[in-house]
Design a protein around this motif. Sequence first.
Motif, PDB file in Angstrom:
ATOM      1  N   ASP A   1       0.231  11.398  -6.196  1.00 40.24           N
ATOM      2  CA  ASP A   1       0.639  12.316  -7.266  1.00 40.24           C
ATOM      3  C   ASP A   1      -0.462  12.507  -8.304  1.00 40.24           C
ATOM      4  N   SER A   2      -1.269  11.476  -8.528  1.00 44.18           N
ATOM      5  CA  SER A   2      -2.305  11.544  -9.560  1.00 44.18           C
ATOM      6  C   SER A   2      -3.598  12.172  -9.063  1.00 44.18           C
ATOM      7  N   TYR A   3      -4.036  11.783  -7.869  1.00 45.29           N
ATOM      8  CA  TYR A   3      -5.369  12.172  -7.391  1.00 45.29           C
ATOM      9  C   TYR A   3      -5.346  13.177  -6.247  1.00 45.29           C
ATOM     10  N   GLY A   4      -4.172  13.442  -5.683  1.00 49.87           N
ATOM     11  CA  GLY A   4      -4.081  14.391  -4.583  1.00 49.87           C
ATOM     12  C   GLY A   4      -3.834  13.698  -3.260  1.00 49.87           C
ATOM     13  N   ARG A   5      -3.249  14.451  -2.339  1.00 52.31           N
ATOM     14  CA  ARG A   5      -2.943  13.876  -1.022  1.00 52.31           C
ATOM     15  C   ARG A   5      -4.236  13.504  -0.297  1.00 52.31           C
ATOM     16  N   LYS A   6      -5.193  14.416  -0.326  1.00 50.17           N
ATOM     17  CA  LYS A   6      -6.442  14.200   0.407  1.00 50.17           C
ATOM     18  C   LYS A   6      -7.216  13.010  -0.154  1.00 50.17           C
ATOM     19  N   ARG A   7      -7.345  12.949  -1.478  1.00 49.95           N
ATOM     20  CA  ARG A   7      -8.122  11.887  -2.108  1.00 49.95           C
ATOM     21  C   ARG A   7      -7.486  10.514  -1.873  1.00 49.95           C
ATOM     22  N   SER A   8      -6.167  10.443  -1.872  1.00 53.44           N
ATOM     23  CA  SER A   8      -5.512   9.149  -1.654  1.00 53.44           C
ATOM     24  C   SER A   8      -5.789   8.633  -0.240  1.00 53.44           C
ATOM     25  N   ILE A   9      -5.838   9.536   0.747  1.00 51.65           N
ATOM     26  CA  ILE A   9      -6.154   9.117   2.115  1.00 51.65           C
ATOM     27  C   ILE A   9      -7.602   8.624   2.185  1.00 51.65           C
ATOM     28  N   GLN A  10      -8.501   9.269   1.464  1.00 50.94           N
ATOM     29  CA  GLN A  10      -9.897   8.822   1.441  1.00 50.94           C
ATOM     30  C   GLN A  10     -10.009   7.426   0.815  1.00 50.94           C
ATOM     31  N   ILE A  11      -9.243   7.173  -0.233  1.00 55.59           N
ATOM     32  CA  ILE A  11      -9.231   5.836  -0.837  1.00 55.59           C
ATOM     33  C   ILE A  11      -8.778   4.808   0.199  1.00 55.59           C
ATOM     34  N   GLY A  12      -7.748   5.163   0.973  1.00 55.35           N
ATOM     35  CA  GLY A  12      -7.271   4.267   2.023  1.00 55.35           C
ATOM     36  C   GLY A  12      -8.338   3.966   3.052  1.00 55.35           C
ATOM     37  N   SER A  13      -9.154   4.952   3.409  1.00 53.84           N
ATOM     38  CA  SER A  13     -10.191   4.734   4.427  1.00 53.84           C
ATOM     39  C   SER A  13     -11.266   3.771   3.929  1.00 53.84           C
ATOM     40  N   VAL A  14     -11.604   3.841   2.642  1.00 55.66           N
ATOM     41  CA  VAL A  14     -12.588   2.909   2.070  1.00 55.66           C
ATOM     42  C   VAL A  14     -12.031   1.482   2.090  1.00 55.66           C
ATOM     43  N   ILE A  15     -10.768   1.330   1.735  1.00 57.55           N
ATOM     44  CA  ILE A  15     -10.145   0.000   1.736  1.00 57.55           C
ATOM     45  C   ILE A  15     -10.116  -0.580   3.142  1.00 57.55           C
TER      46      ILE A  15
ATOM     47  N   VAL B   1      -3.564   0.888   5.534  1.00 59.59           N
ATOM     48  CA  VAL B   1      -2.646   1.555   6.464  1.00 59.59           C
ATOM     49  C   VAL B   1      -1.395   2.038   5.729  1.00 59.59           C
ATOM     50  N   GLY B   2      -0.922   1.267   4.746  1.00 58.31           N
ATOM     51  CA  GLY B   2       0.236   1.692   3.973  1.00 58.31           C
ATOM     52  C   GLY B   2      -0.015   2.996   3.242  1.00 58.31           C
ATOM     53  N   ILE B   3      -1.190   3.125   2.643  1.00 55.02           N
ATOM     54  CA  ILE B   3      -1.548   4.366   1.945  1.00 55.02           C
ATOM     55  C   ILE B   3      -1.615   5.529   2.923  1.00 55.02           C
TER      56      ILE B   3
ATOM     57  N   GLY C   1       0.809  -1.212   0.000  1.00 54.40           N
ATOM     58  CA  GLY C   1       0.000   0.000   0.000  1.00 54.40           C
ATOM     59  C   GLY C   1       0.841   1.260   0.000  1.00 54.40           C
ATOM     60  N   ALA C   2       1.941   1.239   0.763  1.00 49.81           N
ATOM     61  CA  ALA C   2       2.818   2.412   0.819  1.00 49.81           C
ATOM     62  C   ALA C   2       3.446   2.687  -0.538  1.00 49.81           C
ATOM     63  N   LEU C   3       3.884   1.639  -1.230  1.00 50.14           N
ATOM     64  CA  LEU C   3       4.478   1.832  -2.551  1.00 50.14           C
ATOM     65  C   LEU C   3       3.471   2.398  -3.545  1.00 50.14           C
ATOM     66  N   VAL C   4       2.269   1.860  -3.528  1.00 55.45           N
ATOM     67  CA  VAL C   4       1.229   2.318  -4.454  1.00 55.45           C
ATOM     68  C   VAL C   4       0.789   3.740  -4.139  1.00 55.45           C
ATOM     69  N   SER C   5       0.879   4.118  -2.873  1.00 57.70           N
ATOM     70  CA  SER C   5       0.356   5.420  -2.444  1.00 57.70           C
ATOM     71  C   SER C   5       1.020   6.587  -3.151  1.00 57.70           C
ATOM     72  N   GLY C   6       2.294   6.441  -3.533  1.00 60.65           N
ATOM     73  CA  GLY C   6       2.976   7.527  -4.221  1.00 60.65           C
ATOM     74  C   GLY C   6       2.314   7.877  -5.545  1.00 60.65           C
ATOM     75  N   PHE C   7       1.919   6.848  -6.284  1.00 62.06           N
ATOM     76  CA  PHE C   7       1.236   7.078  -7.563  1.00 62.06           C
ATOM     77  C   PHE C   7      -0.165   7.640  -7.339  1.00 62.06           C
ATOM     78  N   LEU C   8      -0.882   7.094  -6.351  1.00 63.47           N
ATOM     79  CA  LEU C   8      -2.216   7.617  -6.038  1.00 63.47           C
ATOM     80  C   LEU C   8      -2.144   9.088  -5.646  1.00 63.47           C
TER      81      LEU C   8
ATOM     82  N   LYS D   1       6.223  10.169  -3.911  1.00 63.70           N
ATOM     83  CA  LYS D   1       6.859   8.881  -4.197  1.00 63.70           C
ATOM     84  C   LYS D   1       7.963   8.566  -3.189  1.00 63.70           C
ATOM     85  N   ALA D   2       8.730   9.590  -2.788  1.00 58.69           N
ATOM     86  CA  ALA D   2       9.846   9.367  -1.869  1.00 58.69           C
ATOM     87  C   ALA D   2       9.350   8.904  -0.504  1.00 58.69           C
ATOM     88  N   VAL D   3       8.335   9.575   0.015  1.00 55.00           N
ATOM     89  CA  VAL D   3       7.804   9.181   1.321  1.00 55.00           C
ATOM     90  C   VAL D   3       7.133   7.812   1.223  1.00 55.00           C
ATOM     91  N   ALA D   4       6.529   7.517   0.068  1.00 52.68           N
ATOM     92  CA  ALA D   4       5.964   6.184  -0.147  1.00 52.68           C
ATOM     93  C   ALA D   4       7.066   5.124  -0.060  1.00 52.68           C
TER      94      ALA D   4
END
Length: 523
Positions: A84-98, A126-128, A75-82, A420-423
């Motif tokens: 950068d593409s969809y925004g910091r806020k939106r990626s965290i929301q995706i994580g909450s649904v998962i 949690v990785g995201i 999840g952490a690795l994938v989060s960098g792409f999420l 990506k780096a923090v991911a």
Amino acid sequence: MQNLAGNIYFIAVIAVIGGALFGFDISSMSAIISTQPYLCQFNQRGFDENGRCLGPTDAVQGGITAAMPGGSWLGALVSGFLSDSYGRKRSIQIGSVIWVIGSILVCTSVNIPMLVLGRIINGFSVGICSAQVPVYISEISPPSKRGRLVGFQQWAITWGILIMYFICYGSAYMKTSAAFRVPWGIQMIPAILLFLGLCILPESPRWLAKHDRWDETTEVLTMIHGKGDPNSPFVHHELLEIREVVEFERANADVSFRELFAPKMINRTIIGVFTQIWSQLTGMNVMMYYITYVFTMAGLAGDSDTAVLLPSGINFVINVIMTVPALLWMDRWGRRPTLLVGAFLMCLWLCVNAGIFAIYSRPPLPGEFTSTAESMAVSGAPAKAIIASTYLFVASFAPTWGPVSWTYPPELYPLRLRGKAVALCTSANWAFNFALAYFVPPAFAQITWKTYVLFATFCAAMFLHVFFMFPETANKPLEEVEKIFDDTQAGAIKYIGVPAWKTKNDRTLIIKQENNEALPKEG
């Protein structure tokens, strides 16, 4: 509502619920693995002479525990792409649904494969969240409060651990599978609150700028840093710095994971990755996952399955309380001194535990413990010393490596690479979390007290690594941190040749800037 959405503390409190999800997992597993309903539901080893279920084998229990950090690594690795593409806020929301999906599977688990699958999905969430919440808060915070606000991530983890632990403690008195199904069902609620809370929060101004949404960037900076004043000199100065960095990066950089390993970036990549690796090699999460094993060996098991849970819970209370000093003073202390003090103290308490177990422990009697990982027995004053030393270890980690390990990596990287780096850094955290969760039960079984020596050695190594290689980043704008590492930008000359141990924490200047005093002249 607009006022709340512009309050940096309100933003941080909502965002770090993502960190609490990790805390829920740590304590739910820690509190549940020693209870009879759990051991009977997932029983592989049959029954002891008293008719008690022995539960999964040590290797399988290690795998169950490690499934969550294994999913978190991915999840952490994938989060960098999420991100950068969809925004910091939106990626965290995706994580909450998962997380909600994973929790449903875990809550309804009837066998070990179903439980492992649910924990992998939870871990993916949690990785995201663990990777992108610090990025989001770092990019939205004023420099003088950045450490405190990102540190809320660690505080949220400690609160998640504490709250879920005592939910599990109360549920442990149930004699059916509800003892673990209720806590695993309740943990969906914070993820739902996280998703809804983020709906009213702004996106990261630096992500907006990166995507040429300059009007929104100005609006967010004005709302949060300018207190609604569009003419704020600090907002104007910050906007100019962001624009300069965005234009420079766009003209000079090809953004990819590969760039993190280029000659000009490899140093900070190593530092960021090892910040997360060392935070695992302190042994803290091992203490959290398997604290009931340690306290059972120290004679706290008593005659019931729940006897060890209350003294173990004190560990989590200490964790919450002792994180507060970092929130109050970490930006004043700086990152380097905080990490150095923490590494020294944790090394000390691990050596104390190793020494006591080595001198005073005996092999357990037949049938005394249910797990082979509980490989030593100590009683009397030495047992009390082990308990006290364990509490002091937690009290040393909580205000030091706990919050700083989340705060430090996002400060190291340029905007184009930060997601990506923090991911990547966070994925290293979860890779070692996975390995250690799986490794510790057989380590206690095979090398007993030497397990503590191993972690003490790691603490000594991290002390040296921090001292010689980790520069100070506290109270510097994110764009200014670039100048510590990158000698291609104007103004960087003052950092060339300055070793890490001589970098300073310039708190007075940044506070003046945020208060619109003594701002540097443009040009």
